[in-house]
Write a protein that holds these residues in place. Structure first.
Motif, short mmCIF file in Angstrom:
data_model
loop_
_atom_site.label_atom_id
_atom_site.label_comp_id
_atom_site.label_asym_id
_atom_site.label_seq_id
_atom_site.Cartn_x
_atom_site.Cartn_y
_atom_site.Cartn_z
N LYS A 53 0.77 -1.10 0.13
CA LYS A 53 -0.12 -0.08 -0.11
C LYS A 53 0.74 1.18 0.00
O LYS A 53 0.91 1.96 -0.95
CB LYS A 53 -1.06 0.13 1.19
CG LYS A 53 -1.95 -1.08 1.24
CD LYS A 53 -2.95 -1.09 2.37
CE LYS A 53 -4.07 -2.07 2.16
NZ LYS A 53 -5.14 -1.84 3.08
N HIS B 285 2.20 3.46 -3.07
CA HIS B 285 1.43 4.98 -3.38
C HIS B 285 2.20 6.26 -3.59
O HIS B 285 2.14 7.03 -4.33
CB HIS B 285 0.46 5.03 -2.18
CG HIS B 285 0.21 6.36 -1.77
ND1 HIS B 285 -0.87 6.60 -2.52
CD2 HIS B 285 0.45 7.38 -0.73
CE1 HIS B 285 -1.17 8.05 -2.29
NE2 HIS B 285 -0.34 8.27 -1.00
N ARG C 91 2.56 8.52 -6.50
CA ARG C 91 2.47 10.22 -6.16
C ARG C 91 3.62 11.05 -6.70
O ARG C 91 3.40 11.92 -7.22
CB ARG C 91 2.51 10.29 -4.52
CG ARG C 91 2.32 11.80 -4.12
CD ARG C 91 2.72 11.87 -2.61
NE ARG C 91 4.31 11.85 -2.56
CZ ARG C 91 4.87 11.90 -1.41
NH1 ARG C 91 4.03 11.75 -0.43
NH2 ARG C 91 6.22 11.74 -1.39
N TYR D 260 -5.43 10.82 -2.58
CA TYR D 260 -4.87 9.67 -1.72
C TYR D 260 -5.96 8.51 -1.60
O TYR D 260 -7.28 8.64 -1.41
CB TYR D 260 -5.21 10.16 -0.36
CG TYR D 260 -4.55 9.26 0.78
CD1 TYR D 260 -3.19 9.21 1.15
CD2 TYR D 260 -5.44 8.51 1.67
CE1 TYR D 260 -2.60 8.07 1.75
CE2 TYR D 260 -4.89 7.61 2.50
CZ TYR D 260 -3.50 7.42 2.61
OH TYR D 260 -3.15 6.61 3.53
N LEU E 61 -5.41 4.85 -0.77
CA LEU E 61 -5.25 3.66 -0.13
C LEU E 61 -6.32 2.99 0.41
O LEU E 61 -7.29 3.25 0.90
CB LEU E 61 -4.19 3.84 1.36
CG LEU E 61 -2.81 4.26 0.72
CD1 LEU E 61 -1.71 4.57 1.97
CD2 LEU E 61 -2.11 3.20 -0.06
#
Length: 125
Positions: free
Chosen positions: A45, A49, A53, A123, A125
């Motif tokens: 995760k 991520h 990003r 965001y 997750l």
């Protein structure tokens, strides 16, 4: 040519094994940071991520040198995880760097370039 040993950071002739790796060292028990680094939350995760990003390229190479480096990217903890385990999953403490920049910064508690945490990234997750 010489290269750096990944364990002890001494220069060794390319193609040889460092003395530190030849010694039979007992396996150490995983500490808190090792457990976090091996967790599903980190591997599946948070780490992916942060790489998404930051566009999957080294932020230091991009900002400091104007180079887009996307090979061997890692996620670097700005404040070292060993001293600040509570910040291990904090997005504002994580940045994508190439392996070289990650090793050059080491455990210094600040970046040597101006970087702002992207806040327009969704965001997810």
């Amino acid at each position: 040519m010489k290269t750096l040993c990944s364990e002890c950071r001494h220069f060794i002739p390319m193609g040889t094994q460092c003395e530190c790796k030849k010694r039979n060292r007992p396996k150490k028990e995983p500490n808190e940071v090792d457990k976090l680094r091996n967790s599903h939350r980190w591997k599946r995760k948070t780490r992916p991520h942060i790489i998404r990003r930051d566009g999957a390229h080294c932020q230091r190479c991009l900002i400091k040198y104007g180079i887009i480096e996307s090979s061997k990217v890692t996620v670097h903890h700005i404040k070292p995880a060993s001293k600040y385990p509570e910040l291990f999953f904090d997005d504002s403490n994580l940045i994508t760097l190439c392996d070289t920049c990650n090793k050059q910064l080491g455990t210094v508690e600040q970046l040597d370039f101006n970087w702002v945490v992207p806040n327009d990234y969704e965001y997810s997750l």
